[in-house]
Scaffold this motif. Structure first.
Motif, mmCIF file in Angstrom:
data_model
loop_
_atom_site.group_PDB
_atom_site.id
_atom_site.type_symbol
_atom_site.label_atom_id
_atom_site.label_comp_id
_atom_site.label_asym_id
_atom_site.label_seq_id
_atom_site.Cartn_x
_atom_site.Cartn_y
_atom_site.Cartn_z
ATOM 1 N N LEU A 31 0.841 -1.198 0.000
ATOM 2 C CA LEU A 31 0.000 0.000 0.000
ATOM 3 C C LEU A 31 0.877 1.249 0.000
ATOM 4 O O LEU A 31 0.695 2.173 -0.797
ATOM 5 N N ALA A 32 1.841 1.249 0.923
ATOM 6 C CA ALA A 32 2.733 2.400 1.026
ATOM 7 C C ALA A 32 3.517 2.597 -0.268
ATOM 8 O O ALA A 32 3.720 3.716 -0.735
ATOM 9 N N TRP A 33 3.906 1.458 -0.863
ATOM 10 C CA TRP A 33 4.692 1.541 -2.094
ATOM 11 C C TRP A 33 3.881 2.147 -3.226
ATOM 12 O O TRP A 33 4.354 3.007 -3.970
ATOM 13 N N LYS A 34 2.623 1.722 -3.330
ATOM 14 C CA LYS A 34 1.732 2.288 -4.353
ATOM 15 C C LYS A 34 1.552 3.788 -4.133
ATOM 16 O O LYS A 34 1.498 4.575 -5.066
ATOM 17 N N ALA A 35 1.420 4.147 -2.853
ATOM 18 C CA ALA A 35 1.174 5.546 -2.527
ATOM 19 C C ALA A 35 2.403 6.400 -2.775
ATOM 20 O O ALA A 35 2.304 7.596 -3.029
ATOM 21 N N SER A 36 3.567 5.767 -2.721
ATOM 22 C CA SER A 36 4.797 6.545 -2.798
ATOM 23 C C SER A 36 4.934 7.241 -4.147
ATOM 24 O O SER A 36 5.687 8.201 -4.284
ATOM 25 N N GLY A 37 4.174 6.779 -5.153
ATOM 26 C CA GLY A 37 4.192 7.434 -6.453
ATOM 27 C C GLY A 37 3.822 8.901 -6.369
ATOM 28 O O GLY A 37 4.163 9.699 -7.241
ATOM 29 N N LEU A 38 3.091 9.228 -5.316
ATOM 30 C CA LEU A 38 2.575 10.588 -5.174
ATOM 31 C C LEU A 38 3.558 11.503 -4.439
ATOM 32 O O LEU A 38 3.533 12.718 -4.625
ATOM 33 N N GLY A 39 4.389 10.914 -3.609
ATOM 34 C CA GLY A 39 5.323 11.709 -2.819
ATOM 35 C C GLY A 39 4.615 12.403 -1.667
ATOM 36 O O GLY A 39 3.389 12.470 -1.621
ATOM 37 N N ILE A 40 5.422 12.915 -0.731
ATOM 38 C CA ILE A 40 4.859 13.568 0.453
ATOM 39 C C ILE A 40 4.071 14.817 0.050
ATOM 40 O O ILE A 40 2.967 15.063 0.530
ATOM 41 N N GLY A 41 4.622 15.573 -0.883
ATOM 42 C CA GLY A 41 3.954 16.797 -1.328
ATOM 43 C C GLY A 41 2.581 16.490 -1.893
ATOM 44 O O GLY A 41 1.601 17.155 -1.556
ATOM 45 N N GLY A 42 2.527 15.455 -2.750
ATOM 46 C CA GLY A 42 1.264 15.064 -3.352
ATOM 47 C C GLY A 42 0.252 14.621 -2.309
ATOM 48 O O GLY A 42 -0.932 14.919 -2.408
ATOM 49 N N LEU A 43 0.754 13.925 -1.298
ATOM 50 C CA LEU A 43 -0.109 13.433 -0.225
ATOM 51 C C LEU A 43 -0.732 14.602 0.531
ATOM 52 O O LEU A 43 -1.937 14.640 0.781
ATOM 53 N N ILE A 44 0.107 15.578 0.855
ATOM 54 C CA ILE A 44 -0.398 16.743 1.595
ATOM 55 C C ILE A 44 -1.407 17.504 0.736
ATOM 56 O O ILE A 44 -2.468 17.911 1.198
ATOM 57 N N GLU A 45 -1.057 17.633 -0.553
ATOM 58 C CA GLU A 45 -1.953 18.301 -1.498
ATOM 59 C C GLU A 45 -3.325 17.628 -1.491
ATOM 60 O O GLU A 45 -4.367 18.269 -1.431
ATOM 61 N N LEU A 46 -3.285 16.276 -1.531
ATOM 62 C CA LEU A 46 -4.503 15.466 -1.569
ATOM 63 C C LEU A 46 -5.346 15.685 -0.314
ATOM 64 O O LEU A 46 -6.560 15.791 -0.370
ATOM 65 N N LEU A 47 -4.650 15.767 0.828
ATOM 66 C CA LEU A 47 -5.366 15.876 2.092
ATOM 67 C C LEU A 47 -5.913 17.277 2.319
ATOM 68 O O LEU A 47 -6.751 17.479 3.175
ATOM 69 N N ARG A 48 -5.433 18.224 1.542
ATOM 70 C CA ARG A 48 -5.886 19.601 1.786
ATOM 71 C C ARG A 48 -7.164 19.933 1.014
ATOM 72 O O ARG A 48 -7.748 20.980 1.211
ATOM 73 N N VAL A 49 -7.571 19.017 0.137
ATOM 74 C CA VAL A 49 -8.813 19.241 -0.600
ATOM 75 C C VAL A 49 -9.981 19.246 0.388
ATOM 76 O O VAL A 49 -10.098 18.330 1.197
ATOM 77 N N PRO A 50 -10.833 20.280 0.359
ATOM 78 C CA PRO A 50 -11.921 20.377 1.351
ATOM 79 C C PRO A 50 -12.795 19.127 1.401
ATOM 80 O O PRO A 50 -13.224 18.689 2.465
ATOM 81 N N ARG A 51 -13.009 18.527 0.208
ATOM 82 C CA ARG A 51 -13.872 17.364 0.153
ATOM 83 C C ARG A 51 -13.249 16.184 0.898
ATOM 84 O O ARG A 51 -13.936 15.446 1.608
ATOM 85 N N THR A 52 -11.932 16.023 0.743
ATOM 86 C CA THR A 52 -11.240 14.952 1.459
ATOM 87 C C THR A 52 -11.298 15.205 2.961
ATOM 88 O O THR A 52 -11.560 14.300 3.748
ATOM 89 N N LEU A 53 -11.065 16.468 3.326
ATOM 90 C CA LEU A 53 -11.087 16.820 4.746
ATOM 91 C C LEU A 53 -12.452 16.525 5.347
ATOM 92 O O LEU A 53 -12.556 15.964 6.446
ATOM 93 N N ALA A 54 -13.503 16.899 4.610
ATOM 94 C CA ALA A 54 -14.855 16.671 5.111
ATOM 95 C C ALA A 54 -15.102 15.182 5.299
ATOM 96 O O ALA A 54 -15.693 14.755 6.302
#
Lengths: 274, 332
Positions: A31-54
């Motif tokens: 799972l972590a390996w698949k996610a690593s394609g996004l990088g830490i920056g991408g992950l933070i970007e993803l989590l900052r979307v209001p819809r994801t946060l909600a």
């Protein structure tokens, strides 16, 4: 030298670690390996979307509330099952496990049928102006349902081994019923209650099947985080889905770790309590 | 050792036996509402193949959401053919090298042997007087449609609504966007799939109109909803083209190319077209269509290609993360 029941410490530990590695750690690593394609920056970007946060807020908030409800009601049910003898007790006891056995989608469909505005319960609630199905309350109902047996089944064995003499001593010293419960029984149960809470919480956070039918799935309102994962997959965004999974895993891990620490602390406290 | 030899001998005999009897097995990965259709197709095709070649063909089915099925094939489900709701899902397979990029030109009619369209299912007697797309956004009307992020059918629903607004007098992108935004404001529940939405509408009694595949709507009327619902065909809608394709990498591995090809071509044959029509899909053949005309009322149909180019463009524009559906979604 003390004889061990299982063959050799090294062998047993080796087996355990290998098994744990293959069954638990390997999938998580994938799972972590698949996610690593996004990088830490991408992950933070993803989590900052209001819809994801909600969605994360609903998943974790709902699960916490559901686990809290289950701790209160589960304690009552476990108490009744352990301390009282009444006709049908064994049946009642077996029923507690049903949420374990029921396919979660079935649970979701059944709950939705009950709580929909034209359902058995839903129609009465609708008359009062209360909407459950297709709102965050529906999510809560499903989460309470799936988490319930965890609390009861964790508490039961501990309640069975509680020693009556302490309660009796308290009574002879003039303690009232509530005092006995709050000052004698409850402190001894706190670590177990925390365990039940943690299990119910973990189950509710990851629950998909039953919640999805009753939630209504409206973005920003009643969308749970696992649904966002499914949506990413539907768009063939494996990295995004895995990243959300990793984020949820990290949150859950921190929460469960905190509960474990709390448990150890309260264990010590319970031990020194009179 | 003796035992091992015996086992090998038995296995060899079994393998030789199957080789002479020529049993062929195909796996068809399809989307959800095609269960009834392919049950009929498979029986008819197996009978035809047996009559022509003397071999027994067994076709196994795998059903699920269209996107989920595509992912399963990418991840190794050994499907010989895929029959999915969106050409986009097959494009993804082609992108991973499971078939050539021009797969859609290998069979007639964009590789879509049968089509469908998006219609409305309303309550008996049509109490809210819903006749066309514009009625769906009247105050007090609730619309049920699944989530286009998780459902192939829902993407057709979305594009049908968008296309309708675009084709109105004075229609343009901005108006289409406003119309679709308003439409999704009338949606109280976003199910994850088409069947779920049908259940929400028919069994839970939520909403005044359900946007549905025509074949699903006819089925819902005949089977689950009975007399409580009726079908409303809007003035215009989208030509939904569920596509079929050979999974080259898998048929070459299994040696099933000839049968798989014949199986897909069978869908275009008079018999295959008849079966599609009987299962409420619009046939491509005009002769068969003429026989089933009463079932398929005339609608002005626009195609995905006319309005949106191709699936890649439509997906990027509407359904990707942060694209138009996210911007106008029900929660915004």
């Amino acid at each position: 030298m003390r004889r061990r029941i299982l063959p050799g410490f090294n062998l047993s530990l080796g087996y355990s670690l290998t098994y744990l590695g293959l069954i638990v750690m390997l999938p998580l690593a994938a799972l972590a390996w698949k996610a690593s394609g996004l990088g830490i920056g991408g992950l933070i970007e993803l989590l900052r979307v209001p819809r994801t946060l909600a969605a994360l807020k609903l998943s974790f908030g709902g699960a916490t509330l559901a686990a809290a409800i289950n701790v209160v009601v589960g304690l009552l049910v476990a108490w009744v099952l352990v301390r009282y003898r009444f006709p049908g007790r064994r049946l009642f006891d077996a029923v507690v496990d049903l949420p374990f056995a029921l396919p979660t989608a079935m649970a979701g469909i059944a709950l939705t049928a009950l709580y929909a505005p034209n359902g058995w319960i839903g129609q009465w609630l609708a008359a009062l102006g209360i909407k459950v199905a297709y709102t965050p309350w529906g999510v809560l109902v499903a989460m309470v349902f799936v988490g319930f047996p965890f609390v009861v089944r964790t508490l039961q064995p501990v309640l069975e081994t509680l020693e009556h003499d302490v309660e009796e001593a308290a009574e002879t010293l003039g303690a009232r019923r509530w005092q006995i419960f709050l000052k004698v029984i409850l402190p001894m149960l706190v670590p177990t209650l925390l365990t039940g809470f943690a299990l119910a919480l973990a189950r509710a956070v990851g629950e998909y099947g039953s919640v999805i039918f009753i939630a209504g799935n409206i973005p920003m309102k009643s969308e749970i985080a696992p649904l966002l994962i499914v949506q990413s997959l539907e768009q063939f965004d494996y990295a995004g889905a895995a990243a959300l999974g990793v984020a949820m895993l990290a949150f859950s891990f921190v929460l469960l770790l905190a509960i474990t620490l709390l448990q150890r602390w309260s264990h010590r406290w319970a031990d020194v309590a009179p | 050792m003796k035992k091992l030899i015996a086992i090998c001998a038995v296995l060899g005999a079994v393998a030789a036996g199957t080789a002479t009897a020529k049993n062929v097995t195909l796996l068809n990965a399809s989307y959800d509402p095609t269960r009834e259709l392919y049950r009929d197709v498979n029986t008819a095709f197996a009978a035809q193949w047996k009559a022509q070649h003397g071999d027994r063909v067994t076709i196994r089915m795998s059903h699920g959401g269209s996107g989920k099925q595509a992912r399963a094939v990418v991840d190794g489900l050994p499907a010989d053919v895929v029959t999915l709701a969106l050409a986009h899902d097959i494009d993804v397979l082609a992108g991973r090298g499971l078939m050539p990029a021009h797969w859609q030109q290998r069979l007639p009619d964009n590789s879509a042997p049968y089509t469908s369209t998006i219609v409305f299912l309303v309550r008996k007697g049509n109490p809210k007087k819903i006749r066309d797309w514009s009625d769906l956004v009247r105050p007090g009307v609730q619309v049920i449609t699944p989530n286009p992020k998780t459902s192939g059918g829902a993407r057709w629903n979305f594009l049908a609504a968008w296309g309708y607004a675009l084709k109105q007098p004075g229609g343009n992108e901005a108006r289409a966007r406003a119309f679709v935004r308003e439409l999704y404001r009338h949606v109280p529940v976003l199910d994850t799939g088409a069947r779920g939405a049908t259940n929400t509408f028919v069994q839970r009694g939520i909403g005044d109109a359900l946007l549905a595949w025509e074949n699903e709507a006819i089925l819902a009327r005949q089977e689950i909803g009975g007399a409580d619902v009726e079908i409303v065909v809007p003035s215009m809608s989208i030509l939904a083209e569920p596509t079929v394709a050979l999974v080259d990498r898998n048929v070459d591995k299994h040696g099933t190319r000839a049968v798989a090809e014949a199986y897909l071509k069978f869908l275009y044959s008079p018999q295959g077209q008849e079966i599609a029509a009987r299962n409420h899909y619009r046939p491509r053949s005009s002769q068969v269509m003429a026989r089933y005309a009463s079932q398929f009322p005339e609608v002005h149909l626009f195609t995905l290609k006319d309005m949106f180019g191709n699936w890649n463009q439509a997906t990027t524009k509407f359904f990707a993360d942060g694209a138009i559906f996210d911007q106008i979604g029900p929660g915004s």
